[in-house]
Design a protein around this motif. Structure first.
Motif, PDB file in Angstrom:
ATOM      1  N   UNK A  83       0.833  -1.207   0.000  1.00  0.00           N
ATOM      2  CA  UNK A  83       0.000   0.000   0.000  1.00  0.00           C
ATOM      3  C   UNK A  83       0.865   1.253   0.000  1.00  0.00           C
ATOM      4  N   UNK A  84       1.921   1.256   0.809  1.00  0.00           N
ATOM      5  CA  UNK A  84       2.804   2.425   0.838  1.00  0.00           C
ATOM      6  C   UNK A  84       3.567   2.570  -0.473  1.00  0.00           C
ATOM      7  N   UNK A  85       4.092   1.456  -0.977  1.00  0.00           N
ATOM      8  CA  UNK A  85       4.880   1.490  -2.208  1.00  0.00           C
ATOM      9  C   UNK A  85       4.056   1.982  -3.387  1.00  0.00           C
ATOM     10  N   UNK A  86       2.784   1.587  -3.441  1.00  0.00           N
ATOM     11  CA  UNK A  86       1.908   1.997  -4.543  1.00  0.00           C
ATOM     12  C   UNK A  86       1.172   3.303  -4.238  1.00  0.00           C
ATOM     13  N   UNK A  92      -3.652   5.144  -0.151  1.00  0.00           N
ATOM     14  CA  UNK A  92      -4.141   5.482   1.177  1.00  0.00           C
ATOM     15  C   UNK A  92      -5.656   5.702   1.122  1.00  0.00           C
ATOM     16  N   UNK A  93      -6.289   5.668   2.282  1.00  0.00           N
ATOM     17  CA  UNK A  93      -7.690   6.030   2.398  1.00  0.00           C
ATOM     18  C   UNK A  93      -7.848   6.865   3.669  1.00  0.00           C
ATOM     19  N   UNK A 115      -7.796   0.768  -6.058  1.00  0.00           N
ATOM     20  CA  UNK A 115      -8.045  -0.519  -5.425  1.00  0.00           C
ATOM     21  C   UNK A 115      -6.742  -1.133  -4.921  1.00  0.00           C
ATOM     22  N   UNK A 116      -6.886  -2.271  -4.235  1.00  0.00           N
ATOM     23  CA  UNK A 116      -5.721  -2.948  -3.690  1.00  0.00           C
ATOM     24  C   UNK A 116      -5.511  -2.595  -2.231  1.00  0.00           C
ATOM     25  N   UNK A 117      -4.452  -3.111  -1.615  1.00  0.00           N
ATOM     26  CA  UNK A 117      -4.185  -2.818  -0.199  1.00  0.00           C
ATOM     27  C   UNK A 117      -4.066  -1.325   0.050  1.00  0.00           C
ATOM     28  N   UNK A 118      -4.589  -0.875   1.194  1.00  0.00           N
ATOM     29  CA  UNK A 118      -4.528   0.548   1.546  1.00  0.00           C
ATOM     30  C   UNK A 118      -4.062   0.728   2.982  1.00  0.00           C
ATOM     31  N   UNK A 119      -3.427   1.865   3.224  1.00  0.00           N
ATOM     32  CA  UNK A 119      -3.141   2.313   4.576  1.00  0.00           C
ATOM     33  C   UNK A 119      -4.198   3.346   4.950  1.00  0.00           C
ATOM     34  N   UNK A 120      -4.771   3.206   6.134  1.00  0.00           N
ATOM     35  CA  UNK A 120      -5.857   4.088   6.552  1.00  0.00           C
ATOM     36  C   UNK A 120      -5.339   5.213   7.428  1.00  0.00           C
ATOM     37  N   UNK A 145       2.969  23.889   3.760  1.00  0.00           N
ATOM     38  CA  UNK A 145       2.092  23.034   2.970  1.00  0.00           C
ATOM     39  C   UNK A 145       1.001  22.492   3.885  1.00  0.00           C
ATOM     40  N   UNK A 146      -0.270  22.631   3.491  1.00  0.00           N
ATOM     41  CA  UNK A 146      -1.378  22.187   4.312  1.00  0.00           C
ATOM     42  C   UNK A 146      -1.444  20.672   4.433  1.00  0.00           C
ATOM     43  N   UNK A 147      -2.215  20.209   5.429  1.00  0.00           N
ATOM     44  CA  UNK A 147      -2.337  18.779   5.682  1.00  0.00           C
ATOM     45  C   UNK A 147      -2.935  18.052   4.483  1.00  0.00           C
ATOM     46  N   UNK A 148      -3.940  18.641   3.848  1.00  0.00           N
ATOM     47  CA  UNK A 148      -4.578  18.010   2.693  1.00  0.00           C
ATOM     48  C   UNK A 148      -3.582  17.857   1.543  1.00  0.00           C
ATOM     49  N   UNK A 149      -2.797  18.914   1.270  1.00  0.00           N
ATOM     50  CA  UNK A 149      -1.815  18.854   0.183  1.00  0.00           C
ATOM     51  C   UNK A 149      -0.733  17.829   0.500  1.00  0.00           C
ATOM     52  N   UNK A 150      -0.310  17.746   1.769  1.00  0.00           N
ATOM     53  CA  UNK A 150       0.693  16.757   2.162  1.00  0.00           C
ATOM     54  C   UNK A 150       0.150  15.346   2.007  1.00  0.00           C
ATOM     55  N   UNK A 151      -1.140  15.157   2.356  1.00  0.00           N
ATOM     56  CA  UNK A 151      -1.781  13.856   2.197  1.00  0.00           C
ATOM     57  C   UNK A 151      -1.822  13.449   0.728  1.00  0.00           C
ATOM     58  N   UNK A 152      -2.126  14.399  -0.150  1.00  0.00           N
ATOM     59  CA  UNK A 152      -2.151  14.105  -1.579  1.00  0.00           C
ATOM     60  C   UNK A 152      -0.762  13.738  -2.099  1.00  0.00           C
ATOM     61  N   UNK A 153       0.290  14.335  -1.523  1.00  0.00           N
ATOM     62  CA  UNK A 153       1.648  13.982  -1.923  1.00  0.00           C
ATOM     63  C   UNK A 153       1.992  12.553  -1.520  1.00  0.00           C
ATOM     64  N   UNK A 154       1.401  12.082  -0.428  1.00  0.00           N
ATOM     65  CA  UNK A 154       1.601  10.682  -0.042  1.00  0.00           C
ATOM     66  C   UNK A 154       0.988   9.748  -1.075  1.00  0.00           C
TER      67      UNK A 154
END
Length: 291
Positions: free
Chosen positions: A88-91, A94-95, A138-143, A123-132
């Motif tokens: 999930x991290x490599x690809x 996230x959710x 689909x597939x495995x996700x980190x929540x 950089x805002x939290x939302x923008x940082x999350x999008x950078x992650x």
């Protein structure tokens, strides 16, 4: 000069053309064999780049700015619990199952160990999350269940620095995933243009992966194709700069696909990188990591 066993669209096109020519010339009667080719003479171009940068206003701007030289993400201390989480991290999958805070302020400071600091837009939290990667599919996700503003230590062109970071809470993990909350300073205009034709077999580097803790080595992603034995990187060191020259070695016969590949190459230095500018011989510009 030592050999220690490239990212523009035009360079990619050139590479595919060269690979196509190599593919067309592959002989079926020698399929799978490999021929050794002499390494290109990278020194003249490296010397030109070093001469242009050493003592230049661009080098002064680089040394006064904030340019990350390490991974902008620090994983939880117990990462990863299983193969699915690692995938999930490599690809970058996230959710979000919670709320992200609004940016409490517009600016924040980078602080270096010598007492210097620099104020840059946060950089805002939302923008940082999008950078992650954000909600990537689909597939495995980190929540991600939440985030708060904190700090982390990061390697930069001016040495280790304390930088603001968003601390993301990951479901199932006791410590947060940290992501730098700043963009880098504006890049200085290189005092030299990119190299010309690919005839010299010199290729641009992909990106910086890591500077070792003691500064005595750097790891970069170097470009190569499917018809060769992989990339190599020459290094030229001066008092003001370290110039890396990327190229590929060997030519393989047989069926060859047209691909632009990257591989990590670790380059040893005679002395710590320090505040010397790390440069790409082909582009004539600094080599830096992801933001």
């Amino acid at each position: 000069m030592r050999t220690t066993a490239s990212r523009t669209v035009s360079r990619t096109v050139q590479l595919l053309i060269v690979l196509g020519l190599l593919s067309a010339g592959c002989g079926a009667d020698k399929a799978g064999s490999s021929e050794s080719e002499p390494a290109p003479n990278t020194r003249p171009r490296a010397l030109e780049v070093a001469k242009a940068w050493d003592g230049s206003p661009a080098a002064d701007t680089w040394r006064e700015g904030y340019y990350p030289m390490g991974d902008p993400v620090q994983l939880p201390e117990d990462a990863f619990h299983n193969a699915a989480d690692k995938e999930a991290y490599t690809t970058q999958n996230f959710v979000l199952r919670g709320d992200l805070p609004k940016t409490p302020e517009k600016d924040a400071k980078v602080r270096w160990r010598d007492g210097d600091s620099l104020t840059l837009p946060l950089v805002g939290a939302r923008a940082a999350y999008e950078k992650l990667g954000g909600d990537n599919g689909s597939g495995p996700r980190l929540t991600v269940t939440g985030a708060k503003l904190g700090e982390m230590t990061l390697a930069t062109s001016r040495g280790p620095a304390t930088v603001p970071a968003w601390l993301f809470t990951i479901e199932g993990y006791d410590t947060p995933l940290k992501r730098v909350a700043l963009g880098s300073s504006k890049q200085p205009k290189p005092p030299i243009g990119p190299a010309g034709s690919v005839s010299g077999a010199l290729w641009d580097l992909d990106k910086l992966v890591e500077v070792s803790a003691d500064g005595r080595s750097v790891t970069v992603l170097a470009h190569h194709g499917a018809c060769d034995d992989g990339p190599a990187v020459d290094v030229l060191e001066t008092d003001g700069s370290v110039v890396l020259s990327g190229y590929w070695v060997g030519t393989r016969d047989g069926v060859c696909t047209l691909q632009l590949l990257s591989k990590k190459v670790k380059v040893a230095l005679d002395r710590p990188l320090g505040d010397r500018v790390l440069l790409d011989a082909f582009t004539g510009a600094p080599v830096h990591g992801a933001e």
